[in-house]
Design an enzyme around this catalytic site. Structure first.
Site, short mmCIF file in Angstrom:
data_model
loop_
_atom_site.label_atom_id
_atom_site.label_comp_id
_atom_site.label_asym_id
_atom_site.label_seq_id
_atom_site.Cartn_x
_atom_site.Cartn_y
_atom_site.Cartn_z
N ASP A 149 -15.23 15.84 -24.40
CA ASP A 149 -15.65 15.46 -25.75
C ASP A 149 -17.15 15.67 -25.97
OD1 ASP A 149 -15.30 14.37 -28.31
OD2 ASP A 149 -13.93 12.84 -27.58
N ASP A 209 -11.35 14.66 -35.97
CA ASP A 209 -10.03 14.18 -35.54
C ASP A 209 -8.97 14.26 -36.63
OD1 ASP A 209 -11.60 13.52 -33.43
OD2 ASP A 209 -10.88 11.46 -33.26
C1 GAL Z 1 -12.75 11.89 -30.31
C2 GAL Z 1 -11.76 13.00 -30.04
C3 GAL Z 1 -10.37 12.37 -30.03
C4 GAL Z 1 -10.30 11.32 -28.96
C5 GAL Z 1 -11.42 10.30 -29.13
C6 GAL Z 1 -11.50 9.33 -27.97
O1 GAL Z 1 -14.03 12.41 -30.34
O2 GAL Z 1 -11.86 13.98 -31.01
O3 GAL Z 1 -9.38 13.37 -29.85
O4 GAL Z 1 -10.41 11.95 -27.70
O5 GAL Z 1 -12.68 10.92 -29.27
O6 GAL Z 1 -12.54 8.41 -28.10
#
Ligand code: GAL
Length: 417
Positions: A149, A209
Site C-alpha cells: 500500500d 478504494d
Molecule cells: C487501502 C487499500 C485497501 C485496503 C486498505 C487497508 O489503502 O486501498 O484496499 O488495503 O488500505 O487499510
C-alpha cells in the site's frame, strides 16, 4: 560471423514481452480472495482458515481462485527487537507460519499486506526502511504474494521517479529472498504506475478504494479521470471503469492494471450490476480477487464468480485487455481480441432503462481497418446465457438491461487479410 548470426537468430526468437519484475508470476491476472472488502480489520486465523476451506469445498479453487490474501490489521504493533514484524498474537495465536502451512496443504497460496510507508492505512506498523527484513520474514513464513500500500509514505511520492524508487526497494527485497512472491502494488494510481511499475511489479492499483455501489458519486472519490491527483476512496464501479479504460492497454502478461478487489456478493448492487462489474474486471484483465464471504454465497453470486467462460476471457492466452471503442451517453462498447482469432465484445448500458445497442464489424475490428469484411458471417456466443445466438454479419444488435451488459464472444474474425 556465424556466431553473431546464431545470436541474432536466437534473439529474434525471444518473446517480445519482457515479464514484469522477471519473477515469472501473474502470466495471466492473479485470482483469489482478499479479506478487506468484507471484513476490514475484523480478521483472525479462524476466519481465514474457514475462507480457505470454503474456497476449496465450494469449487472456487477449481475455477482458478488460488491466492488467499490477508489484508491490513494482521500486525502486532511492535517489532521484535526493533526488527522483525510479528502478527497480532490475539488474532493469530499460532503465529503466521502454521496458518500458511495449513493453507498450502489445501493447495492454495497465501498473501500478506503492508505499506511502502511508516504505517499502513489502518495505522499499523509498515515497511518503509525495513524492506529487506520484512521480505525475509514473509518468505520465512512461506508467503506467496505481497499487496503493498501507499499510506504514510513520508512524502516520497508526487513524481513517478519517487514512487518507482520507493516501490522498487521492496521489489528488489522480494527478489532477493529467492522465493517467488507476487508483487501487487497498491498506490491507487498515484504517479501513473502503469508507466513505471511493469518492470518491478505484477499488478498496480488504478484508483482509490472500491465501494459496493454501482454509480453513486461520492465526495470522497472526487476524480472522474485517471490523471486526477486525488485517488480518494468510496469509488463506485462505474467511476473505476471510466478511469481504467484510458490506460487499459498498459496491461501485459506479468503486469496488470488492478481495478481493486471485487464486491460481488456483498449486497450493495443488483444482480445485473454485479454481472457488469465482474464482466468489466474480467475483460480489462484486472486481477480477480473476491471480496465477499465465501463461506456463505447465494446461487446468484456463484453464477457470476463461477462462470468459466467469463473467467476464460480474463485468463486468455492473448493477454489483450478489451478496449473501449465508443461511448454514446450511458452506452459504451468494448472489443478485445482473444486467442484463436476469436473476439470478446461487450455492450454496456449504464442507463436506467433497458435499451437496444448495436456494434458494427467496423466497430469491433476497428484496429484491422480497412481490412474488415463486413459481409463475413460469424457465430456469436453469449457468455452469460452460455448459449450460441446464431450467425451474424455486418452488425449485431442486442437488448441490454438497465445497469447491465451483454458479453458475447465472436467465434471467428472479420479481418479480410
Ligand atoms: C487501502 C487499500 C485497501 C485496503 C486498505 C487497508 O489503502 O486501498 O484496499 O488495503 O488500505 O487499510
Amino acid at each position: 560471423m556465424i556466431t553473431s548470426f546464431i545470436l541474432a537468430s536466437a534473439l529474434a526468437l525471444l518473446p517480445t514481452q519482457v515479464l514484469a519484475s522477471n519473477n515469472g508470476l501473474a502470466i495471466t491476472p492473479q485470482m483469489g480472495w482478499n479479506t478487506w472488502n468484507k471484513y476490514g480489520c475484523n480478521i483472525d486465523e479462524q476466519l481465514i482458515l474457514d475462507a480457505a476451506k470454503a474456497i476449496v469445498s465450494s469449487g472456487l479453487k477449481d475455477y482458478g481462485y488460488n491466492y488467499v490474501v490477508i489484508d491490513d490489521c494482521w500486525q502486532k504493533n511492535e517489532r521484535e527487537n526493533n526488527k522483525t514484524l510479528l502478527p497480532d498474537p490475539t488474532k493469530f495465536p499460532r503465529g503466521m507460519k502454521p496458518l500458511v502451512d495449513d493453507i498450502h496443504a489445501m493447495g492454495l497460496k497465501v498473501g500478506i499486506y503492508s505499506s511502502a510507508g511508516t504505517l499502513t492505512c489502518g495505522g499499523h506498523i509498515a515497511s518503509l526502511g525495513y524492506e529487506e527484513i520484512d521480505a525475509k520474514t514473509w518468505a520465512s513464513w512461506g508467503m506467496d504474494y505481497l499487496k503493498y500500500d501507499n499510506c504514510y509514505n513520508q512524502g516520497q511520492s508526487g513524481t513517478a521517479k519517487l514512487s518507482y524508487d520507493r516501490y522498487n526497494v521492496m521489489s528488489q527485497a522480494l527478489n532477493k529472498t529467492g522465493r517467488p512472491i507476487l508483487y501487487s502494488l497498491c498506490n491507487w494510481g498515484e504517479d501513473g504506475p502503469w508507466n513505471f511499475a511493469s518492470t518491478i511489479g505484477n499488478s498496480w492499483r488504478l484508483s482509490g478504494d472500491i465501494y459496493d455501489n454501482f454509480n453513486r458519486p461520492d465526495p470522497a472519490c472526487p476524480c472522474e479521470t485517471y490523471d486526477c491527483l486525488l485517488p480518494g476512496f468510496r469509488c463506485s464501479v462505474m467511476n473505476i471503469i471510466n478511469k481504467s479504460v484510458a490506460v487499459a492497454q498498459k496491461a501485459r502478461s506479468g503486469g496488470w492494471n488492478d481495478m481493486d478487489m471485487l464486491e460481488v456478493g456483498n449486497g450493495g448492487m443488483t444482480h445485473e450490476e454485479y454481472r457488469l462489474h465482474y464482466t468489466m474486471w474480467a475483460a480489462l484483465k484486472s486481477p480477480l480477487l473476491l471480496g465477499n464471504d465465501v463461506t456463505n454465497m447465494t446461487a446468484q453470486t456463484k453464477e457470476i464468480i463461477m462462470n468459466d467462460e467469463v473467467i476464460a476471457v480474463n485468463q486468455d492466452s492473448s493477454y489483450s485487455p478489451a478496449v473501449r471503442m465508443w461511448v454514446k451517453g450511458d452506452q459504451q462498447m468494448f472489443s478485445g481480441s482473444l486467442a484463436n482469432n476469436t473476439q470478446v465484445v461487450i455492450l454496456l448500458n449504464a442507463g436506467d432503462n433497458e435499451t437496444k445497442m448495436t456494434a458494427t464489424w467496423d466497430d469491433i475490428w476497428f484496429y484491422s481497418l480497412p481490412n474488415v469484411d463486413s459481409s463475413k458471417s460469424i457465430e456469436v456466443r453469449d457468455l452469460w446465457q452460455k448459449k450460441n445466438l446464431g450467425k451474424f454479419s455486418h452488425q449485431i444488435t442486442l437488448d441490454v438491461p438497465a445497469h447491465g451488459v451483454r458479453m458475447v464472444k465472436f467465434m471467428g474474425s472479420a479481418q479480410s487479410s
